[in-house]
Design a protein around this motif. Structure first.
Motif, short mmCIF file in Angstrom:
data_model
loop_
_atom_site.label_atom_id
_atom_site.label_comp_id
_atom_site.label_asym_id
_atom_site.label_seq_id
_atom_site.Cartn_x
_atom_site.Cartn_y
_atom_site.Cartn_z
N PRO A 135 0.80 -1.23 0.00
CA PRO A 135 0.00 0.00 0.00
C PRO A 135 0.83 1.27 0.00
N LYS A 136 1.97 1.29 0.71
CA LYS A 136 2.81 2.48 0.74
C LYS A 136 3.38 2.78 -0.64
N LEU A 137 3.84 1.75 -1.32
CA LEU A 137 4.42 1.96 -2.64
C LEU A 137 3.35 2.26 -3.67
N GLN A 138 2.15 1.70 -3.48
CA GLN A 138 1.04 2.06 -4.37
C GLN A 138 0.72 3.54 -4.21
N ASP A 139 0.75 4.03 -2.99
CA ASP A 139 0.55 5.46 -2.75
C ASP A 139 1.62 6.28 -3.47
N ALA A 140 2.86 5.77 -3.44
CA ALA A 140 3.97 6.48 -4.09
C ALA A 140 3.74 6.61 -5.59
N VAL A 141 3.33 5.52 -6.22
CA VAL A 141 3.10 5.54 -7.67
C VAL A 141 1.92 6.45 -8.00
N GLU A 142 0.85 6.34 -7.24
CA GLU A 142 -0.34 7.15 -7.51
C GLU A 142 -0.06 8.64 -7.28
N THR A 143 0.68 8.96 -6.24
CA THR A 143 1.00 10.37 -5.97
C THR A 143 1.85 10.95 -7.09
N ALA A 144 2.86 10.19 -7.53
CA ALA A 144 3.70 10.67 -8.62
C ALA A 144 2.89 10.88 -9.89
N SER A 145 1.94 9.99 -10.15
CA SER A 145 1.08 10.13 -11.33
C SER A 145 0.20 11.37 -11.21
N ARG A 146 -0.36 11.56 -10.02
CA ARG A 146 -1.27 12.69 -9.82
C ARG A 146 -0.54 14.03 -9.88
N GLU A 147 0.72 14.06 -9.40
CA GLU A 147 1.47 15.31 -9.34
C GLU A 147 2.26 15.61 -10.61
N ALA A 148 2.31 14.67 -11.55
CA ALA A 148 3.08 14.88 -12.78
C ALA A 148 2.51 16.07 -13.55
N THR A 149 3.33 17.12 -13.72
CA THR A 149 2.85 18.34 -14.36
C THR A 149 3.60 18.68 -15.64
N GLY A 150 4.73 18.05 -15.90
CA GLY A 150 5.53 18.44 -17.06
C GLY A 150 5.29 17.61 -18.30
N MET A 151 4.12 16.97 -18.38
CA MET A 151 3.84 16.09 -19.51
C MET A 151 3.25 16.88 -20.68
N PRO A 152 3.55 16.47 -21.91
CA PRO A 152 2.93 17.12 -23.07
C PRO A 152 1.41 17.01 -23.04
N SER A 153 0.73 17.96 -23.65
CA SER A 153 -0.73 17.95 -23.69
C SER A 153 -1.25 16.70 -24.40
N GLY A 154 -2.31 16.12 -23.84
CA GLY A 154 -2.95 14.97 -24.47
C GLY A 154 -2.29 13.64 -24.19
N THR A 155 -1.34 13.62 -23.25
CA THR A 155 -0.63 12.36 -22.97
C THR A 155 -1.12 11.75 -21.66
N THR A 156 -0.82 10.50 -21.49
CA THR A 156 -1.08 9.79 -20.24
C THR A 156 0.20 9.04 -19.87
N LEU A 157 0.10 8.15 -18.88
CA LEU A 157 1.32 7.46 -18.46
C LEU A 157 1.00 6.06 -17.94
N GLY A 158 2.05 5.30 -17.71
CA GLY A 158 2.00 4.03 -17.01
C GLY A 158 3.23 3.93 -16.16
N ALA A 159 3.10 3.49 -14.91
CA ALA A 159 4.24 3.45 -14.01
C ALA A 159 4.12 2.26 -13.07
N THR A 160 5.27 1.76 -12.64
CA THR A 160 5.26 0.62 -11.73
C THR A 160 6.54 0.60 -10.91
N ILE A 161 6.46 -0.02 -9.73
CA ILE A 161 7.62 -0.30 -8.89
C ILE A 161 7.59 -1.79 -8.58
N ILE A 162 8.73 -2.47 -8.73
CA ILE A 162 8.83 -3.89 -8.40
C ILE A 162 9.97 -4.12 -7.43
N ASP A 163 9.93 -5.24 -6.78
CA ASP A 163 11.05 -5.69 -5.95
C ASP A 163 12.04 -6.40 -6.87
N PRO A 164 13.25 -5.87 -7.06
CA PRO A 164 14.16 -6.48 -8.04
C PRO A 164 14.66 -7.87 -7.63
#
Length: 783
Positions: free
Chosen positions: A330-359
């Motif tokens: 849950p903590k790392l899910q919060d991290a990914v979601e927060t980074a997605s929500r706060e991302a402001t420097g993206m080109p107009s009309g774009t979206t994203l996909g992000a993930t964190i794994i245990d290597p």
């Protein structure tokens, strides 16, 4: 004369009776042959919900089945998990002689025969047993027109069920099967869903008033929209329950005075319980979600796919559902979601996909498949796990590390100047001519360390040609990102399509000592009663050794250099990924256009990937690049993920030495990791000199030769091992694997045969098959 007439009449009556009996017997025999097996009620599942939990045991939500295209919300409960008021109200309203008859109510049958004789529709069965049969064993038939023969089948089955099941079992099945109305995205079946939808309670918590209300909805769920019509019917039901001895008069009166507020309604009552007014404020308040979760919907979608692949739909949604324990933190899910929500420097009309794994395990710890905007629910499409995108220069570290595994070093030099290669088809003038990003060329002989720092395509293509495409492609397959059929040297520049989660898994060997594991979402699965169906701790599929630990560390040193060697004004592409005192290694990637922006990076604790692009594809503004867009998103999610943890260093294996970079003007005071001569055997990758001519395209009618490195095997989906003669056919699935993977699929040497199973002599047969030929992809010039 009279005696003769009497004999004739008697003979005619007897003949008619015999004929009628014969006709009846014929029809009875026909109906009996068409009846479903009533004994299946003993294991009838009704499509139960599967509950899913995070790695810390907190609930993520539930997965619900479908009837046709409509999602169904239904969780099976035992009779002792239901309020006794609910069972009493149901019997009093629906079948007052339930404990007296044997499945058929003579009074009810009389009414139905009378309706049939009058040409009216034959109404549904009057007993609970009849209704259970209609909603389970004869459900498909009742979706069609109602006819007398279906009613007779229902009666025949009811008698059989009453002879084989107790009244309590019949009542429990009925309460789990009955339809309770429209729940918005789902249809409400069973008392658990009804209690949740209308009162947000469990069935055990229902009061007498709430039980009476839900019972009134059973024959006509649309009564929900007319509370003024429901209220007097509740009064009649409460009086009937008193008459039948289910409750006392004081209990019934108290229930009548209860401040009953079904979800979505605002109801006012007089002191004596009479209705003063009722207003429907929000009909959607009783809705239940198809995936009942407020957390990680994209992750939940991947969990559902893995469960269906491993166990099949019946197991996932039947037999009371499953209890699934996942890898999500849950903590790392919060991290990914927060980074997605706060991302402001993206080109107009774009979206994203992000993930964190245990290597070290490839467990997916957090995932988001879309750019989050406020509290708006994201689109269903999961760019992190479903979106196949060209990976650009993020592929280069995999090539450069493969080159190191053949015996080259970071100081190996290649020319950064124009080069061309013969091309069989699809290339201008029959020649493939790669270019650096924006056509810039230094015309220098440089180390591959510098070339990777600058992400130079010309050096990269020369290096790929030097070690051989087959050498490189073999490693890509081992890392779970196989090249597209027909792609030549363009694959070295990123003309390979895959997903962010798979790229994160491909980078994990840099940190864990050279071992590849496929991404994993589920750690443990049990039935609702606790029977263990799957435990990752006993997973027979072993990790795949891609590189020796020393070679993996050399590759890690190179991508650490990508982040740290150069400042942005010097041409550094990933400096913006650094945070705090944590060591960071990674690589940017930008496909031709530009269309796809990437950053894949790792710390000693976590490996993560971020993709940015347009949902439907298409080019983006040229003044953006991945280091500017993706690296800050990656940094933000890692900052949150590492919060409160003490910085640590990467684990360095034995056999690593350091030497000063040979170009002090370029890399002043930088130490490059090199292989200790005593560990020269770590560079064990054999160069494949029989690589085909490098081409970025193949003709449309090109057919690949049979691939001798792969084979198709029969796998037991439950154990993950090779199927044996004891494996039930429904558990066998076909899977293509590489030959070197076969030992990991070795069958259990002491399998336990299951009862009534028939041997399958072909279960262990290895079948070789040709690879498919998807449409070739264009060679992208990437950075």
């Amino acid at each position: 004369m009279f005696l003769r007439f009497l004999k004739l009449t008697t003979s005619l009556l007897l003949a008619g009776g015999v004929a009628a009996a014969g006709v009846g017997a014929t029809y009875a025999s026909k109906w009996a042959r068409e009846l479903p097996d009533y004994r299946t009620l003993d294991t009838f599942t009704f499509g139960a919900e599967t509950r899913v939990f995070a790695r810390d045991g907190t609930p993520l939500g539930t997965l619900v089945p479908k009837i046709g295209e409509q999602a169904v919300s239904r969780t099976l409960v035992r009779l002792d998990e239901i309020s006794p008021f609910m069972t009493a109200a149901l019997i009093a309203n629906e079948d007052r002689r339930f404990f007296e008859h044997y499945g058929l109510d003579p009074y009810g049958i009389g009414r139905q025969v009378q309706r049939a004789a009058q040409g009216e529709d034959v109404q549904g069965g009057s007993t609970l047993t009849n209704q259970l049969i209609k909603n389970t064993l004869l459900f498909d038939e009742y979706e069609q027109a109602r006819t007398p023969d279906r009613k007779i089948k229902e009666w025949m089955l009811s008698v059989q069920v009453e002879r084989s099941f107790t009244k309590e079992e019949i009542l429990q099945n009925y309460l789990n099967a009955i339809y309770w109305g429209d729940g918005g995205p789902v249809e409400l079946y069973g008392i658990y869903s009804a209690a949740q939808a209308y009162f947000r309670k469990t069935p055990k918590q229902l009061t007498l008033a709430e039980s009476a209300y839900l019972t009134i909805l059973v024959p006509t769920p649309n009564r929900y929209f007319d509370y003024e019509r429901v209220r007097p019917l509740m009064r009649v039901l409460l009086n009937r329950m008193v008459e039948d001895g289910w409750v006392t008069r004081p209990q019934a009166d108290a229930a009548w005075r209860e401040d009953l507020q079904p979800r979505g309604w605002k109801v006012a009552y007089a002191a004596n319980g009479d209705l003063k007014g009722a207003k429907l404020l929000d009909a959607s308040a009783k809705e239940l979600k198809a995936v009942t979760t407020t957390r990680a919907p994209h992750f939940m979608g991947q969990v559902e796919q893995e469960l269906l692949r491993r166990f099949g739909r019946e197991k996932v949604y039947g037999a009371g559902g499953l209890r699934v324990y996942t890898t999500l933190d849950p903590k790392l899910q919060d991290a990914v979601e927060t980074a997605s929500r706060e991302a402001t420097g993206m080109p107009s009309g774009t979206t994203l996909g992000a993930t964190i794994i245990d290597p070290y395990t490839s467990e997916v710890l957090g995932m988001i498949g879309q750019k989050l905007r406020g509290d708006t629910p994201p689109d269903d499409w999961n760019n992190a796990a479903q979106g196949q995108r060209q990976i650009g220069s993020t592929i280069k570290p995999l090539l450069y590390t493969t080159a190191l595994s053949t015996g080259l070093t970071q100081t190996h030099r290649e020319e950064d100047k124009p080069v061309s290669f013969p091309c069989e088809s699809g290339c201008k003038d029959g020649v493939y001519k790669p270019q650096n990003f924006e056509g810039a060329t230094t015309f220098r002989n440089m180390t591959i360390r510098e070339a990777l720092d600058r992400s130079l395509n010309l050096v990269t293509v020369r290096l790929a040609d030097r070690i051989g495409l087959q050498t490189f492609f073999g490693k890509l397959r081992e890392l779970g990102v196989p090249p597209n059929d027909g792609t030549g040297l363009a694959a070295a520049l990123g003309a390979v399509e895959t997903t962010p989660v798979k790229m994160a898994a491909a980078y994990a060997p840099f940190v864990n000592g050279g071992l590849y594991r496929a991404p994993r979402y589920v750690t443990r699965v049990t039935t609702a009663r606790g029977e263990v169906l799957y435990d990752a701790a006993n997973d027979p599929v072993l990790p795949r050794r891609v590189w020796k630990p020393q070679i993996a560390y050399l590759g890690l040193d190179m991508i650490r250099g990508v982040v740290n060697d150069l400042k942005p004004w010097q041409g550094g592409l990933a400096e913006r990924a650094k945070f705090g005192e944590w060591p960071v290694a990674g690589k940017t990637g930008t496909s031709n256009g530009p269309k796809d922006f990437w950053f894949i990076g790792t710390t000693p604790l976590y490996t993560g990937a971020v993709w940015v692009g347009k949902q439907q594809g298409g080019e983006m503004p040229t003044n953006y690049y991945s280091g500017l867009v993706n690296a800050p998103i990656w940094r933000r999610m890692m900052e949150i993920a590492h919060a409160g943890k003490t910085p640590t260093e990467y684990l360095e294996p034995p056999g690593i030495l350091y030497e000063t970079a040979p170009d002090p003007g370029y890399l002043p005071n930088v130490k490059l990791a090199v292989l200790d001569p005593e560990y020269r055997d770590a560079a064990d990758t054999t160069v494949q000199r029989d690589a085909p001519v490098a081409t970025p395209y193949r003709e449309a009618n090109w057919r690949p030769a049979q691939n001798p490195e792969t084979t198709v095997i029969n796998v037991d989906r439950t154990t993950g091992r090779l199927a044996t003669e004891f494996t039930p056919p429904e558990r066998i699935e076909r899977r293509r694997v590489y030959l070197e993977e076969l030992p990991a699929y070795a069958p259990d040497p002491n399998p336990q045969p299951l009862r009534d199973e028939k041997p399958d002599p072909a279960a262990l047969k290895v079948v070789k098959a040709q690879k498919g030929t998807p449409k070739p992809k264009a060679a992208d010039e990437t950075r």
